[in-house]
Each structure stands twice: as structure tokens, then as C-alpha cells.
Scaffold this motif. Structure first.
Motif, PDB file in Angstrom:
ATOM      1  N   LYS A 265      59.577 133.282  22.874  1.00  0.00           N
ATOM      2  CA  LYS A 265      61.011 133.568  22.828  1.00  0.00           C
ATOM      3  C   LYS A 265      61.523 133.789  21.403  1.00  0.00           C
ATOM      4  O   LYS A 265      62.721 133.990  21.198  1.00  0.00           O
ATOM      5  CB  LYS A 265      61.799 132.429  23.488  1.00  0.00           C
ATOM      6  N   ARG A 266      60.593 133.739  20.452  1.00  0.00           N
ATOM      7  CA  ARG A 266      60.999 133.968  19.068  1.00  0.00           C
ATOM      8  C   ARG A 266      61.120 135.471  18.815  1.00  0.00           C
ATOM      9  O   ARG A 266      60.259 136.244  19.237  1.00  0.00           O
ATOM     10  CB  ARG A 266      59.988 133.352  18.102  1.00  0.00           C
ATOM     11  N   SER A 267      62.142 135.892  18.126  1.00  0.00           N
ATOM     12  CA  SER A 267      62.425 137.319  17.951  1.00  0.00           C
ATOM     13  C   SER A 267      61.299 138.019  17.182  1.00  0.00           C
ATOM     14  O   SER A 267      60.910 137.581  16.088  1.00  0.00           O
ATOM     15  CB  SER A 267      63.751 137.504  17.191  1.00  0.00           C
ATOM     16  N   PHE A 268      60.803 139.067  17.791  1.00  0.00           N
ATOM     17  CA  PHE A 268      59.888 140.020  17.148  1.00  0.00           C
ATOM     18  C   PHE A 268      58.599 139.383  16.606  1.00  0.00           C
ATOM     19  O   PHE A 268      57.968 139.930  15.714  1.00  0.00           O
ATOM     20  CB  PHE A 268      60.602 140.780  16.011  1.00  0.00           C
ATOM     21  N   PHE A 269      58.192 138.245  17.167  1.00  0.00           N
ATOM     22  CA  PHE A 269      56.925 137.632  16.748  1.00  0.00           C
ATOM     23  C   PHE A 269      55.748 138.561  17.021  1.00  0.00           C
ATOM     24  O   PHE A 269      54.720 138.519  16.329  1.00  0.00           O
ATOM     25  CB  PHE A 269      56.702 136.313  17.507  1.00  0.00           C
ATOM     26  N   PHE A 270      55.895 139.423  18.043  1.00  0.00           N
ATOM     27  CA  PHE A 270      54.778 140.243  18.528  1.00  0.00           C
ATOM     28  C   PHE A 270      54.382 141.338  17.543  1.00  0.00           C
ATOM     29  O   PHE A 270      53.365 142.006  17.735  1.00  0.00           O
ATOM     30  CB  PHE A 270      55.136 140.865  19.885  1.00  0.00           C
ATOM     31  N   HIS A 271      55.162 141.528  16.492  1.00  0.00           N
ATOM     32  CA  HIS A 271      54.785 142.538  15.505  1.00  0.00           C
ATOM     33  C   HIS A 271      53.713 142.014  14.534  1.00  0.00           C
ATOM     34  O   HIS A 271      53.207 142.767  13.713  1.00  0.00           O
ATOM     35  CB  HIS A 271      56.017 143.006  14.718  1.00  0.00           C
TER      36      HIS A 271
ATOM     37  N   THR B 162      46.921 139.817  25.984  1.00  0.00           N
ATOM     38  CA  THR B 162      46.828 140.976  25.096  1.00  0.00           C
ATOM     39  C   THR B 162      47.686 142.125  25.614  1.00  0.00           C
ATOM     40  O   THR B 162      48.386 142.799  24.847  1.00  0.00           O
ATOM     41  CB  THR B 162      45.367 141.427  24.946  1.00  0.00           C
ATOM     42  N   GLN B 163      47.649 142.353  26.926  1.00  0.00           N
ATOM     43  CA  GLN B 163      48.476 143.403  27.534  1.00  0.00           C
ATOM     44  C   GLN B 163      49.963 143.084  27.353  1.00  0.00           C
ATOM     45  O   GLN B 163      50.779 143.980  27.077  1.00  0.00           O
ATOM     46  CB  GLN B 163      48.140 143.545  29.011  1.00  0.00           C
TER      47      GLN B 163
ATOM     48  N   GLN C  21      55.194 145.029  21.981  1.00  0.00           N
ATOM     49  CA  GLN C  21      55.204 145.850  20.765  1.00  0.00           C
ATOM     50  C   GLN C  21      55.727 147.250  21.075  1.00  0.00           C
ATOM     51  O   GLN C  21      56.502 147.829  20.303  1.00  0.00           O
ATOM     52  CB  GLN C  21      53.794 145.922  20.178  1.00  0.00           C
ATOM     53  N   SER C  22      55.296 147.799  22.221  1.00  0.00           N
ATOM     54  CA  SER C  22      55.712 149.151  22.592  1.00  0.00           C
ATOM     55  C   SER C  22      57.203 149.215  22.919  1.00  0.00           C
ATOM     56  O   SER C  22      57.902 150.154  22.524  1.00  0.00           O
ATOM     57  CB  SER C  22      54.888 149.630  23.789  1.00  0.00           C
ATOM     58  N   ALA C  23      57.708 148.193  23.638  1.00  0.00           N
ATOM     59  CA  ALA C  23      59.119 148.180  24.046  1.00  0.00           C
ATOM     60  C   ALA C  23      60.023 147.554  22.995  1.00  0.00           C
ATOM     61  O   ALA C  23      61.258 147.593  23.134  1.00  0.00           O
ATOM     62  CB  ALA C  23      59.265 147.423  25.361  1.00  0.00           C
ATOM     63  N   ASN C  24      59.405 146.924  21.968  1.00  0.00           N
ATOM     64  CA  ASN C  24      60.147 146.206  20.938  1.00  0.00           C
ATOM     65  C   ASN C  24      60.986 145.079  21.537  1.00  0.00           C
ATOM     66  O   ASN C  24      62.053 144.721  21.040  1.00  0.00           O
ATOM     67  CB  ASN C  24      61.053 147.151  20.141  1.00  0.00           C
ATOM     68  N   SER C  25      60.453 144.519  22.621  1.00  0.00           N
ATOM     69  CA  SER C  25      61.161 143.449  23.320  1.00  0.00           C
ATOM     70  C   SER C  25      60.201 142.781  24.303  1.00  0.00           C
ATOM     71  O   SER C  25      59.254 143.415  24.789  1.00  0.00           O
ATOM     72  CB  SER C  25      62.369 144.004  24.080  1.00  0.00           C
ATOM     73  N   VAL C  26      60.459 141.488  24.606  1.00  0.00           N
ATOM     74  CA  VAL C  26      59.637 140.801  25.605  1.00  0.00           C
ATOM     75  C   VAL C  26      60.285 140.848  26.980  1.00  0.00           C
ATOM     76  O   VAL C  26      59.710 140.343  27.953  1.00  0.00           O
ATOM     77  CB  VAL C  26      59.409 139.322  25.191  1.00  0.00           C
ATOM     78  N   ILE C  27      61.452 141.431  27.092  1.00  0.00           N
ATOM     79  CA  ILE C  27      62.172 141.464  28.366  1.00  0.00           C
ATOM     80  C   ILE C  27      61.465 142.402  29.345  1.00  0.00           C
ATOM     81  O   ILE C  27      60.985 143.474  28.978  1.00  0.00           O
ATOM     82  CB  ILE C  27      63.624 141.926  28.145  1.00  0.00           C
ATOM     83  N   GLY C  28      61.407 141.983  30.597  1.00  0.00           N
ATOM     84  CA  GLY C  28      60.838 142.842  31.636  1.00  0.00           C
ATOM     85  C   GLY C  28      59.344 142.640  31.817  1.00  0.00           C
ATOM     86  O   GLY C  28      58.854 141.511  31.946  1.00  0.00           O
ATOM     87  N   GLU C  29      58.598 143.751  31.820  1.00  0.00           N
ATOM     88  CA  GLU C  29      57.172 143.718  32.114  1.00  0.00           C
ATOM     89  C   GLU C  29      56.375 142.809  31.181  1.00  0.00           C
ATOM     90  O   GLU C  29      55.481 142.082  31.651  1.00  0.00           O
ATOM     91  CB  GLU C  29      56.593 145.140  32.084  1.00  0.00           C
ATOM     92  N   PRO C  30      56.629 142.790  29.863  1.00  0.00           N
ATOM     93  CA  PRO C  30      55.872 141.880  29.005  1.00  0.00           C
ATOM     94  C   PRO C  30      55.973 140.424  29.461  1.00  0.00           C
ATOM     95  O   PRO C  30      54.974 139.703  29.486  1.00  0.00           O
ATOM     96  CB  PRO C  30      56.502 142.082  27.625  1.00  0.00           C
TER      97      PRO C  30
END
Length: 376
Positions: free
Chosen positions: A171-177, A231-232, A238-247
Motif C-alpha cells: 500500500k506504499r505509494s509507487f514502491f513497485f518502481h 512477479t506478475q 508498474q505498467s498501470a502505475n498503480s496497484v488498484i485493480g488487477e495488480p
């Protein structure tokens, strides 16, 4: 009849016979084949003795060849039971031999793996000889089974550590980058796959070890699914620039699998009873299976995956590392000016000296701090 006429009549038959005889001889002589031609034979030269002595010609030198040995483990190689060579893993080594077939025997450094094969050296170039010791059987001693079980157990429980790490970050902002996070999970998955494949080469020798073999063999593929889903999920974020939804959906599926990656208590007890298993465990992995802490360990309040040992995956709230200012995801670079291979190096420096200067990486930037270890 006159006397002359009578003489001629008496001599005519003799003359005719003589003429016929001469004519036949002439014809026979004309039809006879010519006499055969006699060819002169060329004499074979007599070999001259060499200057160094000896009556015969010098024998040609034996053809030579070069074998390029490429082993996947450190090993000792013997050619035709005579010449012996030390070969380093993944470092092709040239060995000169006579051209032709040779018997090659390779024995791993620990003596548990060996193979024999016929190799043929070709003159005029290198003959590459792969030596695949990892693909051959190993010792079936119970203690060897237990040591490899320790590696699989560590790889599976590493995923639990990484799961706790990613759960705190999700839930941390943009950690996935942070690409290092994906790399850490990918590495953990690779280690688990490798150790499981190696474990399959150790047949269990009794009913208890069969239970351990079956259970770890069941959990490992589930762990691989977990890594794939995590990993997916990170890639989708990263692709959506957000964790909301499918991620987040993928993350939830992954964490549900993680909750099932538990070695049953019965199997844990079987492993705890094995001295070889305990000996093979890295010291700070011992608490994961309920063993007493190693005497060399200190309570730093961190946990980390052995597959990615420089990163503090878990930092306990209120623990020593937390009070030092460390956060989950920090990666230890050096301790007291020496490169650090793992968090364990930091622990040992604090245990011995009580303090240390640490260079660590956070969010892609290196920082330095002086820290003091726990008082007990």
C-alpha cells in the motif's frame, strides 16, 4: 621316252613336296606372335641409416589433440587412469592428449558425484568435452538427504520472509518502481527451483525421510506459483502505475498461496532430530524451525532471505535495527569498510566490536551511519 624325260618324271614328286614344305614353313613363320618384351625392373632403394643410428627410417611422431574440458562443478579428472587434472567449475581447461579415444573419469570435489565417459581427441583443433556432474546421481547416505532437505526448507521459508516484506510495501505509494524488488523475488524463485531439482536426486532411505521428501516436493511447486503471481502483480502495477485493480487481485491470490506454504509439524520434528539437517542450516535460519538460536547470532530484530541476503526484508517494530533507523528494503553494502555479503556480516561485526560503520542502499541511493549493537 627319252632318258631326260624319265629323270624329270621321277624327280617331280620330290620337288613338289619340297616346295610345299617351304611354303608351310613360310606361312607358320608369318603367323607366329612377336617375342615378349622384357621390361627392366627399377631396383628398390636401400634405406639409409639415420644420422642418429639405427638401420630403419625414423617413425612419424604420434598425432596430438587438445581436449577442452568444461565442468559444471569443481572436480578432479583422470585420463586413461594416468594423468590427473584439477578442473574448476565453468572454467574451460585445455588438456593435451594423443589423438584418438580416451577414458575420462571425473569426480566432484566432495567425492559424492562421479562419471566416466569415452572422449575422442581430434587432431588439428580443440574437442569440447562437457562434464555434467550435476546431472548424475549422488550419494544416498541419510545425512546427505538431510543436508539437501535443509536447503529446500530454507528456500521455501525464504518465500515467507519475502511475503512479509511485500505485504508491508503493497500500500506504499509507487514502491513497485524499485526494480530490485522484482529481482529479489525472481532470485528466490530460481533458488527454490534449483534446490528442488537437486533434492530429487537424493532418494529417501526410510519412511520418515519419505514423508519429508513428499511434503517438501509438494510445497516447492506451490512456492514457484507464488513467485510467478507476485512477479506478475508487480509488473502489472508498474505498467498501470498503480496497484488498484488487477495488480491487487493477483497480489491477493499470491498471498493466499503463501499462507499454505507451511511444513507440517511432524516433518519439522523429523528434521529437527537430524544433526546433519541442523548443521546444514545457516545460523539465523534455525529459529524458523523452532531450533535454539546459534551462539554466534545476535538479536538485531531483522530477517532476510538467504536467496537475497543483503536486503533487510523484515525490520521488527521496536527492535534493535528499527531503533538504528533501518527500514524494510534497505540493502547492506559494506561494514567497517569491507564489502558485506549479507546481513549476517553486520551481525558479526556488532557481536565482536559492539559497533560498526554501515554503508547501505535505500531507494537507489547509498547512505552511511554508525550503529551500536544490542547490549546483550
Amino acid at each position: 621316252m627319252s632318258i631326260m624325260s624319265r629323270r624329270l618324271s621321277r624327280t617331280r614328286p620330290a620337288v613338289l613336296a619340297l616346295a610345299a614344305l617351304l611354303a608351310g614353313a613360310f606361312v607358320a613363320e608369318a603367323q607366329a606372335p612377336p617375342p615378349p618384351v622384357t621390361r627392366k625392373k627399377t631396383p628398390t632403394p636401400t634405406p639409409r641409416p639415420s644420422k642418429g643410428g639405427g638401420g630403419g627410417p625414423a617413425a612419424p611422431a604420434a598425432a596430438r589433440a587438445t581436449l577442452l574440458l568444461d565442468a559444471d562443478l569443481n572436480c578432479t579428472v583422470t585420463i586413461d587412469g594416468e594423468s590427473t587434472h584439477k578442473i574448476l567449475a565453468n572454467k574451460p581447461t585445455k588438456i593435451d592428449v594423443a589423438a584418438g579415444e580416451h577414458l575420462l573419469k571425473a569426480v566432484s570435489e566432495d567425492g559424492r558425484r562421479q562419471l566416466e565417459q569415452i572422449v575422442k581427441g581430434q587432431g588439428g583443433g580443440n574437442t569440447v568435452v562437457p562434464i555434467k556432474l550435476l546431472s548424475v546421481g549422488v550419494s544416498t547416505k541419510p545425512e546427505d538427504f538431510d543436508r539437501q532437505a535443509a536447503k529446500v526448507f530454507t528456500a521455501i521459508t525464504d518465500l515467507k520472509v519475502m511475503g512479509a516484506f511485500i505485504d508491508g510495501l503493497w500500500k506504499r505509494s509507487f514502491f513497485f518502481h524499485d526494480r530490485g524488488i522484482t529481482a529479489a523475488f525472481h532470485t528466490a524463485g530460481q533458488v527454490l527451483t534449483r534446490e528442488l531439482e537437486e533434492f530429487k536426486k537424493f532418494p529417501p532411505g526410510d519412511a520418515n525421510r519419505q514423508k519429508v521428501f513428499d511434503e517438501l516436493g509438494r510445497l516447492a511447486p506451490e512456492g514457484q506459483k507464488y513467485v510467478e503471481l507476485i512477479t506478475q502483480a508487480i509488473t502489472a502495477a508498474q505498467s498501470a502505475n498503480s496497484v488498484i485493480g488487477e495488480p491487487t487481485n493477483q497480489f491477493g491470490q499470491a498471498q493466499a498461496i503463501l499462507a499454505t506454504l507451511n511444513v507440517p509439524p511432524e516433518c519439522q520434528q523429523i528434521l529437527r532430530d537430524s544433526p546433519a539437517f541442523k548443521e546444514a542450516l545457516v545460523p539465523d535460519v534455525r529459529p524458523r524451525i523452532g531450533l535454539p538460536p546459534d551462539s554466534r547470532d545476535i538479536r538485531l530484530g531483522v530477517d532476510y532471505a538467504q536467496s537475497f541476503p543483503q536486503m533487510m526484508a523484515v525490520v521488527d517494530k521496536g527492535g534493535t535495527a528499527d531503533s538504528m533507523g533501518f527500514k524494510p528494503g534497505d540493502r547492506v553494502i559494506s561494514v567497517d569498510g569491507r564489502p558485506a555479503g549479507s546481513v549476517w556480516d553486520l551481525k558479526q561485526a556488532l557481536r565482536q566490536a559492539g559497533r560498526a560503520t554501515v554503508v547501505y542502499e535505500r531507494n537507489g541511493k547509498q547512505e552511511k551511519k554508525d550503529v551500536k549493537g544490542p547490549t546483550s
